[in-house]
Design a protein around this motif. Structure first.
Motif, PDB file in Angstrom:
ATOM      1  N   ILE A  62      -5.403   5.889   7.657  1.00  0.00           N
ATOM      2  CA  ILE A  62      -5.713   4.484   7.960  1.00  0.00           C
ATOM      3  C   ILE A  62      -4.460   3.618   7.867  1.00  0.00           C
ATOM      4  O   ILE A  62      -3.678   3.727   6.919  1.00  0.00           O
ATOM      5  CB  ILE A  62      -6.789   3.962   6.978  1.00  0.00           C
ATOM      6  CG1 ILE A  62      -8.068   4.784   7.120  1.00  0.00           C
ATOM      7  CG2 ILE A  62      -7.064   2.479   7.229  1.00  0.00           C
ATOM      8  CD1 ILE A  62      -9.112   4.476   6.069  1.00  0.00           C
ATOM      9  N   VAL A 105      -4.544  -4.020   5.741  1.00  0.00           N
ATOM     10  CA  VAL A 105      -5.911  -3.499   5.675  1.00  0.00           C
ATOM     11  C   VAL A 105      -6.633  -4.132   4.487  1.00  0.00           C
ATOM     12  O   VAL A 105      -6.069  -4.280   3.404  1.00  0.00           O
ATOM     13  CB  VAL A 105      -5.912  -1.954   5.561  1.00  0.00           C
ATOM     14  CG1 VAL A 105      -5.206  -1.485   4.304  1.00  0.00           C
ATOM     15  CG2 VAL A 105      -7.324  -1.400   5.629  1.00  0.00           C
ATOM     16  N   SER A 106      -7.871  -4.526   4.694  1.00  0.00           N
ATOM     17  CA  SER A 106      -8.641  -5.197   3.651  1.00  0.00           C
ATOM     18  C   SER A 106      -9.461  -4.208   2.833  1.00  0.00           C
ATOM     19  O   SER A 106      -9.731  -3.083   3.273  1.00  0.00           O
ATOM     20  CB  SER A 106      -9.587  -6.224   4.277  1.00  0.00           C
ATOM     21  OG  SER A 106     -10.578  -5.573   5.057  1.00  0.00           O
ATOM     22  N   GLU A 108     -12.518  -4.555   2.348  1.00  0.00           N
ATOM     23  CA  GLU A 108     -13.740  -4.413   3.127  1.00  0.00           C
ATOM     24  C   GLU A 108     -13.632  -3.264   4.129  1.00  0.00           C
ATOM     25  O   GLU A 108     -14.559  -2.465   4.287  1.00  0.00           O
ATOM     26  CB  GLU A 108     -14.030  -5.731   3.864  1.00  0.00           C
ATOM     27  CG  GLU A 108     -15.394  -5.780   4.506  1.00  0.00           C
ATOM     28  CD  GLU A 108     -15.746  -7.171   4.998  1.00  0.00           C
ATOM     29  OE1 GLU A 108     -16.824  -7.320   5.602  1.00  0.00           O
ATOM     30  OE2 GLU A 108     -14.947  -8.096   4.774  1.00  0.00           O
ATOM     31  N   THR A 109     -12.487  -3.161   4.784  1.00  0.00           N
ATOM     32  CA  THR A 109     -12.271  -2.068   5.743  1.00  0.00           C
ATOM     33  C   THR A 109     -12.236  -0.717   5.034  1.00  0.00           C
ATOM     34  O   THR A 109     -12.733   0.286   5.558  1.00  0.00           O
ATOM     35  CB  THR A 109     -10.962  -2.288   6.520  1.00  0.00           C
ATOM     36  OG1 THR A 109     -11.089  -3.468   7.319  1.00  0.00           O
ATOM     37  CG2 THR A 109     -10.658  -1.105   7.437  1.00  0.00           C
ATOM     38  N   ASP A 112     -15.704   0.292   4.534  1.00  0.00           N
ATOM     39  CA  ASP A 112     -16.255   0.789   5.803  1.00  0.00           C
ATOM     40  C   ASP A 112     -15.831   2.240   6.041  1.00  0.00           C
ATOM     41  O   ASP A 112     -16.634   3.078   6.464  1.00  0.00           O
ATOM     42  CB  ASP A 112     -15.763  -0.078   6.969  1.00  0.00           C
ATOM     43  CG  ASP A 112     -16.443  -1.436   7.017  1.00  0.00           C
ATOM     44  OD1 ASP A 112     -17.553  -1.566   6.474  1.00  0.00           O
ATOM     45  OD2 ASP A 112     -15.853  -2.371   7.588  1.00  0.00           O
ATOM     46  N   LYS A 152     -22.715  -4.106   1.974  1.00  0.00           N
ATOM     47  CA  LYS A 152     -22.523  -3.025   2.950  1.00  0.00           C
ATOM     48  C   LYS A 152     -23.476  -1.858   2.667  1.00  0.00           C
ATOM     49  O   LYS A 152     -23.991  -1.228   3.602  1.00  0.00           O
ATOM     50  CB  LYS A 152     -21.066  -2.564   2.949  1.00  0.00           C
ATOM     51  CG  LYS A 152     -20.125  -3.580   3.595  1.00  0.00           C
ATOM     52  CD  LYS A 152     -18.729  -3.034   3.759  1.00  0.00           C
ATOM     53  CE  LYS A 152     -17.857  -4.044   4.490  1.00  0.00           C
ATOM     54  NZ  LYS A 152     -18.276  -4.253   5.883  1.00  0.00           N
ATOM     55  N   LEU A 213      -7.568   0.915  13.953  1.00  0.00           N
ATOM     56  CA  LEU A 213      -7.391   0.882  12.499  1.00  0.00           C
ATOM     57  C   LEU A 213      -6.740   2.154  11.956  1.00  0.00           C
ATOM     58  O   LEU A 213      -6.466   2.249  10.766  1.00  0.00           O
ATOM     59  CB  LEU A 213      -8.746   0.670  11.803  1.00  0.00           C
ATOM     60  CG  LEU A 213      -9.482  -0.641  12.139  1.00  0.00           C
ATOM     61  CD1 LEU A 213     -10.819  -0.677  11.426  1.00  0.00           C
ATOM     62  CD2 LEU A 213      -8.632  -1.849  11.759  1.00  0.00           C
TER      63      LEU A 213
END
Length: 218
Positions: A62, A105-106, A108-109, A112, A152, A213
């Motif tokens: 990532i 990159v967060s 949150e990502t 995910d 999520k 991403l």
């Protein structure tokens, strides 16, 4: 009569042991989360999702992730080892420490990616790996991260109409695994487990995660 007494004694012993272990687990879940400070502009996140050899490779594909380190977290003992965690008695799960640039990159990502890289409904394991040491856990360091995870997880449960196995724990401490576990997939591409489990899992993840991403040629 002696056999009956022995059976009762064993039942009481196991009941006490289970109660003590449950109490230890509850203390871990109820603990105040530890916030890991940003170092040199890099943040850290912690996940458990089956064999750490697999998870390490997923996150290193990532963009914004500098490094993924294999280790142990979520338990109630100090200095866990591969051998001790495999007994299931330390409470630890095979985990990874993700060192990442929050400007790229967060968190949150990363969550995910966590759900996209596993079977989210499998309890106590991923694929052929089963046991509490392979269970799925997402660790949060503050309430903002906790809310991201819970939302999520709830959304995925509704989408799949199923229970999501991932546990949500306050982060306490990450214990780095033995040297021979680090970068295992890269260093041992011909290992049968890597060829038959890790690489296919990585390919499934990359096929279903947004291309923009992911790192190129990784």
């Amino acid at each position: 009569m002696k056999n009956i007494i022995s059976a009762i004694a064993l039942t009481i012993l196991f009941s006490c042991q289970n109660k003590a272990q449950n109490n230890q687990v509850q203390k871990v879940i109820d603990a105040k989360p530890v916030q890991v400070p940003i170092q040199n502009g890099k943040d850290r996140a912690y996940f458990a999702s089956g064999c750490f050899w697999c998870v390490e490779a997923v996150y290193e594909s990532i963009k914004g992730v500098d490094e993924s380190i294999s280790g142990y977290s979520g338990g109630h003992t100090n200095n866990p080892t591969y051998e001790s965690s495999n007994t299931g008695r330390t409470g630890h799960a095979e985990s990874v420490e993700i060192i990442y640039d929050p400007k790229i990159v967060s968190f949150e990502t990363l969550v995910d990616a966590y759900f996209a890289s596993q079977n989210p409904t499998q309890v106590n394991g991923q694929g052929p790996d089963n046991g509490s040491q392979y269970r799925s856990i997402i660790f949060y360091q503050n309430d903002e991260q906790k809310q991201i995870i819970l939302k999520k997880k709830e959304a995925l449960a509704k989408k799949l109409n199923a229970n999501i196995a991932a546990e949500v724990y306050p982060f306490q401490k990450f214990w780095i695994a033995e040297d021979y576990h680090q970068n295992y997939e890269k260093l041992h591409p011909n290992n049968s487990y890597i060829r038959n489990v890790s690489i296919p899992r990585l390919k499934r993840f990359k096929a279903n995660f947004p291309t923009e991403l992911l790192k190129e040629n990784h």
